[in-house]
Scaffold this active site. Structure first.
Site, PDB file in Angstrom:
ATOM      1  N   MET A  76     -13.223  -3.078  -6.433  1.00 45.92           N
ATOM      2  CA  MET A  76     -13.454  -4.048  -5.364  1.00 45.92           C
ATOM      3  C   MET A  76     -12.112  -4.413  -4.727  1.00 45.92           C
ATOM      4  O   MET A  76     -11.509  -5.435  -5.058  1.00 45.92           O
ATOM      5  CB  MET A  76     -14.136  -5.315  -5.898  1.00 45.92           C
ATOM      6  CG  MET A  76     -14.394  -6.330  -4.799  1.00 45.92           C
ATOM      7  SD  MET A  76     -15.102  -7.860  -5.411  1.00 45.92           S
ATOM      8  CE  MET A  76     -16.810  -7.396  -5.476  1.00 45.92           C
ATOM      9  N   PRO A  77     -11.637  -3.574  -3.814  1.00 53.04           N
ATOM     10  CA  PRO A  77     -10.359  -3.880  -3.166  1.00 53.04           C
ATOM     11  C   PRO A  77     -10.450  -5.185  -2.371  1.00 53.04           C
ATOM     12  O   PRO A  77     -11.407  -5.405  -1.634  1.00 53.04           O
ATOM     13  CB  PRO A  77     -10.130  -2.700  -2.226  1.00 53.04           C
ATOM     14  CG  PRO A  77     -11.134  -1.675  -2.577  1.00 53.04           C
ATOM     15  CD  PRO A  77     -12.208  -2.326  -3.352  1.00 53.04           C
ATOM     16  N   HIS A  78      -9.441  -6.030  -2.550  1.00 59.30           N
ATOM     17  CA  HIS A  78      -9.364  -7.286  -1.828  1.00 59.30           C
ATOM     18  C   HIS A  78      -7.948  -7.827  -1.926  1.00 59.30           C
ATOM     19  O   HIS A  78      -7.159  -7.370  -2.744  1.00 59.30           O
ATOM     20  CB  HIS A  78     -10.362  -8.307  -2.387  1.00 59.30           C
ATOM     21  CG  HIS A  78     -10.081  -8.689  -3.803  1.00 59.30           C
ATOM     22  ND1 HIS A  78     -10.438  -7.890  -4.873  1.00 59.30           N
ATOM     23  CD2 HIS A  78      -9.451  -9.766  -4.328  1.00 59.30           C
ATOM     24  CE1 HIS A  78     -10.047  -8.470  -5.999  1.00 59.30           C
ATOM     25  NE2 HIS A  78      -9.442  -9.605  -5.695  1.00 59.30           N
ATOM     26  N   ALA A  79      -7.669  -8.784  -1.071  1.00 59.08           N
ATOM     27  CA  ALA A  79      -6.375  -9.469  -1.088  1.00 59.08           C
ATOM     28  C   ALA A  79      -6.651 -10.967  -0.952  1.00 59.08           C
ATOM     29  O   ALA A  79      -7.804 -11.390  -0.829  1.00 59.08           O
ATOM     30  CB  ALA A  79      -5.498  -8.972   0.054  1.00 59.08           C
ATOM     31  N   TYR A 118      -5.815  -3.857  -9.841  1.00 58.64           N
ATOM     32  CA  TYR A 118      -6.348  -5.027 -10.560  1.00 58.64           C
ATOM     33  C   TYR A 118      -7.812  -5.298 -10.248  1.00 58.64           C
ATOM     34  O   TYR A 118      -8.459  -6.098 -10.905  1.00 58.64           O
ATOM     35  CB  TYR A 118      -5.528  -6.271 -10.198  1.00 58.64           C
ATOM     36  CG  TYR A 118      -5.453  -6.504  -8.711  1.00 58.64           C
ATOM     37  CD1 TYR A 118      -6.386  -7.277  -8.039  1.00 58.64           C
ATOM     38  CD2 TYR A 118      -4.444  -5.894  -7.963  1.00 58.64           C
ATOM     39  CE1 TYR A 118      -6.341  -7.452  -6.670  1.00 58.64           C
ATOM     40  CE2 TYR A 118      -4.385  -6.060  -6.592  1.00 58.64           C
ATOM     41  CZ  TYR A 118      -5.336  -6.843  -5.948  1.00 58.64           C
ATOM     42  OH  TYR A 118      -5.276  -6.987  -4.582  1.00 58.64           O
TER      43      TYR A 118
END
Length: 146
Positions: free
Chosen positions: A65-68, A56
């Site tokens: 842009m990997p993030h959580a 996503y």
């Protein structure tokens, strides 16, 4: 705060290749982990969310842009940048070359950084410069201009 100020020391890197998207996420988050911006639970949350929801966080062709969520282990707000010389596929249609790791410690502290980054990535010429950079200094200089 300038965009470059969100990047801790040694958080801009060039890697030859990642064996898969999981390793690409590890590469992109390693400096944030080592500087205590995130904990290992945060990185695991990114991977689990990717398996559940797909990637996503793909921003543009070749850029992710990997993030959580902050509560998953984000300790401080910061960013990292990892350029892969050889793209890695997050899905069969999504080859990624540039990863911008994001740690957002709360809902608001990263908004300015995201806005500056969005403006940077909207410029085709700058995006091409990022994707074809040959040194970490060159990448840092591009970010510093934002």
């Amino acid at each position: 705060m300038r965009l470059i100020d969100y990047f801790p020391e040694s958080s801009i890197a060039i890697k030859n290749a990642a064996t898969d998207w999981r390793e690409a996420i590890d590469f992109s988050m390693s400096s944030l982990l080592s500087h205590d911006y995130v904990n290992s639970r945060y990185i695991q949350a990114i991977k689990e969310s990717t398996l559940t929801n797909g990637p996503y966080y793909i921003l543009a062709p070749g850029v992710a842009m990997p993030h959580a969520r902050p509560e998953c282990g984000a300790l401080k707000t910061g960013m990292s940048l990892t350029l892969l010389r050889q793209e890695v596929k997050f899905t069969k249609d999504d080859p990624i070359k540039l990863l911008i790791g994001l740690s957002a410690a709360d809902a608001d502290s990263h908004i300015g950084a995201i806005q500056a980054l969005s403006e940077l990535l909207c410029e085709d010429e700058i995006l091409t410069e990022l994707l074809t950079a040959t040194s970490e200094k060159q990448l840092a200089d591009i970010i510093a201009r934002a």
